[in-house]
Design an enzyme around this catalytic site. Structure first.
Site, PDB file in Angstrom:
ATOM      1  CG  MET A   1      -2.215  -0.579   1.132  1.00 51.05           C
ATOM      2  SD  MET A   1      -2.509  -1.156   2.520  1.00 51.05           S
ATOM      3  CE  MET A   1      -3.372   0.764   2.724  1.00 51.05           C
ATOM      4  CG  ASP A   2       0.340   3.617  -3.026  1.00 52.31           C
ATOM      5  OD1 ASP A   2      -0.714   3.949  -2.888  1.00 52.31           O
ATOM      6  OD2 ASP A   2       0.349   4.082  -4.233  1.00 52.31           O
ATOM      7  CB  SER A   3       0.260   7.906   0.198  1.00 53.13           C
ATOM      8  OG  SER A   3       0.838   8.321  -0.662  1.00 53.13           O
TER       9      SER A   3
ATOM     10  N   GLY B   1      -3.350   4.064   1.238  1.00 51.78           N
ATOM     11  CA  GLY B   1      -3.981   4.577   2.244  1.00 51.78           C
ATOM     12  C   GLY B   1      -5.317   6.130   2.660  1.00 51.78           C
TER      13      GLY B   1
ATOM     14  CG  HIS C   1       1.941   6.565  -7.369  1.00 50.81           C
ATOM     15  ND1 HIS C   1       0.968   7.807  -7.046  1.00 50.81           N
ATOM     16  CD2 HIS C   1       1.998   5.747  -7.195  1.00 50.81           C
ATOM     17  CE1 HIS C   1       0.134   6.673  -6.222  1.00 50.81           C
ATOM     18  NE2 HIS C   1       0.666   5.589  -6.345  1.00 50.81           N
TER      19      HIS C   1
END
Lengths: 95, 402
Positions: free
Chosen positions: A42-44, A47, B261
């Site tokens: 999981m990245d921010s 989250g 990202h």
């Protein structure tokens, strides 16, 4: 969302794990109370997505400040438990 | 290749309703941030924004015309009027054909759409206002500037989130430099203060509950702003020949994409955009004397931007002032790069670096000279203005003193 010892009902743990597994598109067996967000990939932004799903699942508001420090499923479940308990208390006071 | 001068700048934003007021605010380290008035923020995680206060469209447009123009495009026209007036452009049919308009906007007229759809979804109405489409389209700013001045040359709009107007000014710069056009009006505008948009930003958890504190250890996120800035670009020789006042020069433009990202920034992508701008300008890193940072005040941006600046400038980074003016004019999304381009040009012209206000605590992950809280006299010859958008699309402009 840390410090004091918080009792975690099994049903709450189950729901938190389900929400995280669904949001992360993971099998439920991959997520445990001891998983860290890092282990779950999981990245921010993931989250933030999980917080949104948990707020809907439990009808609570999770403050930014407290959420920021949480790095594990256990930490998240404890935070949710606290907020659910606080909601129940304020509902009881209202009655 | 031709050198490109900026001969006019127009600004409207929370920090100032025209260029003079804007510069005054930047120099004095004032803040345009205050409790949001145009939307009821009761119960929301944030209450502050940098709105254009007491804005009355009647002061700028006839009622009939105003009906057709969303607030974001009104700002674009108002800034373009000031820029063209300051540049003392003398319009001829030929110049109108040979002038480009390039605007940036992230959201376009989504505020119009937001309130329009209330009729549909909440009030159950079957008929929607027919002006929703022409008011909402992101190119409305460029179109209304074209109508305002009778400009018939190439006109278009770019939407790259928080880099939108950086990409717009960069494209316009290249068009003037190459001789594709004789003049360009370039910049961007935004008006994000509507309930749906604010709630969507709230959900992302990147907005500060109080103030924007770029590079400060206790930073908690960005604060939204609105407004517009437009620049008039023309070949330096032509500007000199007609005796125009030169506000500054654009000397280079660089772009990159992170390919990593959709929301998290990348130091590598940011560094490549800065290097591309320096290369396009033919500058060595050591020649840059100031950077107007992207500096959003989020944990992730400011530390990543610091790493990128250190990667590009090496030891020179210790002597290179870097400030974020977003704490003063807010993060105006698609208008941000244009407002910051204006701030950078003014800094070069006036020999004063605008400060990073609301700064409280050093952060070792942001160990740059961030010109904390108070403006500083300095006379750099060249400066960069950084924009690093969500989606990983980066635009960096390089400016030179006139």
């Amino acid at each position: 969302m840390s410090g004091e010892l918080i009792e975690l009902p099994g049903e709450l743990i189950e729901r938190v794990i389900s929400v995280i597994a669904e949001t992360q598109r993971l099998g439920k067996e991959k997520v445990s109370l001891d998983s860290s967000f890092e282990e779950l990939g999981m990245d921010s932004m993931d989250g933030v997505n999980v917080l949104f799903a948990l707020e809907n699942e439990f009808d609570i508001n999770i403050p930014d400040e407290e959420a920021r420090a949480v790095r594990t499923v256990r930490g998240m479940a404890e935070g949710v438990a606290k907020l659910v308990a606080a909601k129940a208390r304020s509902a009881a006071t209202a009655e | 290749m031709r050198r490109v001068a900026v001969t006019g700048i127009g600004v409207i934003c929370g920090l100032g309703r025209d260029l003079a007021e804007y510069w005054c605010g930047l120099r004095e380290g004032r803040s345009g941030v205050a409790p949001i008035e145009s939307v009821d923020t009761t119960g929301m995680r944030f209450q502050n924004g940098a709105e254009v206060r007491d804005y009355r469209q009647q002061e700028h447009f006839e009622d009939k015309r105003a009906d057709f123009i969303d607030r974001f495009a009104q700002f674009a026209v108002i800034a373009a009027r000031e820029a063209a007036a300051r540049a003392r452009v003398e319009w001829s049919p030929r110049l109108r054909q040979r002038t480009a308009i390039v605007t940036g906007s992230c959201l376009g007229g989504q505020s119009t759409e937001d309130s329009g759809f209330v009729d549909l979804y909440r009030l159950g109405r079957q008929r929607l206002n027919p002006l929703i489409i022409p008011r909402t389209m992101a190119n409305a700013g460029a179109s209304h500037i074209s109508i305002e001045f009778g400009i018939t040359g190439p006109a278009f709009t770019l939407s790259t989130a928080c880099s939108s107007s950086g990409h717009a000014i960069g494209q316009a710069y290249w068009m003037v430099r190459s001789g594709a056009v004789e003049m360009a009006l370039a910049g961007g505008s935004e008006a994000p203060f509507s309930m749906g948009i604010l709630k969507a930003w709230e959900a992302m958890r990147v907005i500060s509950p109080d103030l924007c504190r770029p590079f400060s250890r206790d930073r908690k996120g960005m604060v939204l702003g609105e407004g517009a800035a437009i620049l008039v670009l023309e070949p330096l020789e032509a500007a000199r020949a007609r005796g125009a006042s030169i506000e500054g020069e654009i000397v280079g433009f660089g772009m990159s994409s992170d390919a990593s990202h959709i929301t998290q920034p990348s130091a590598d992508g940011a560094a490549r955009a800065m290097m591309a701008a320096l290369e396009d300008a033919g500058l060595e890193p050591g020649q840059a004397g100031y950077i107007n940072a992207h500096g959003t005040g989020t944990q992730a941006n400011d530390s990543t931007e610091t790493r990128a600046i250190r990667a590009v400038f090496g030891a020179h980074a210790d002597r290179l002032p870097v400030s974020s003016t977003k704490a003063m004019h807010g993060h105006a999304l698609g208008a941000a790069s244009a407002l910051e381009a204006a701030a950078t040009l003014l800094a070069l012209r006036e020999g004063v670096l605008p400060p990073t206000v609301n700064y409280r605590e050093p952060d070792r992950d942001c160990d740059l000279d961030v010109v904390p809280n108070v403006a500083r006299k300095a006379s750099p010859e060249y400066a960069l203005s950084n924009s690093f958008a969500f989606g990983g699309l980066n635009a960096v402009l390089a400016f030179g003193r006139a």
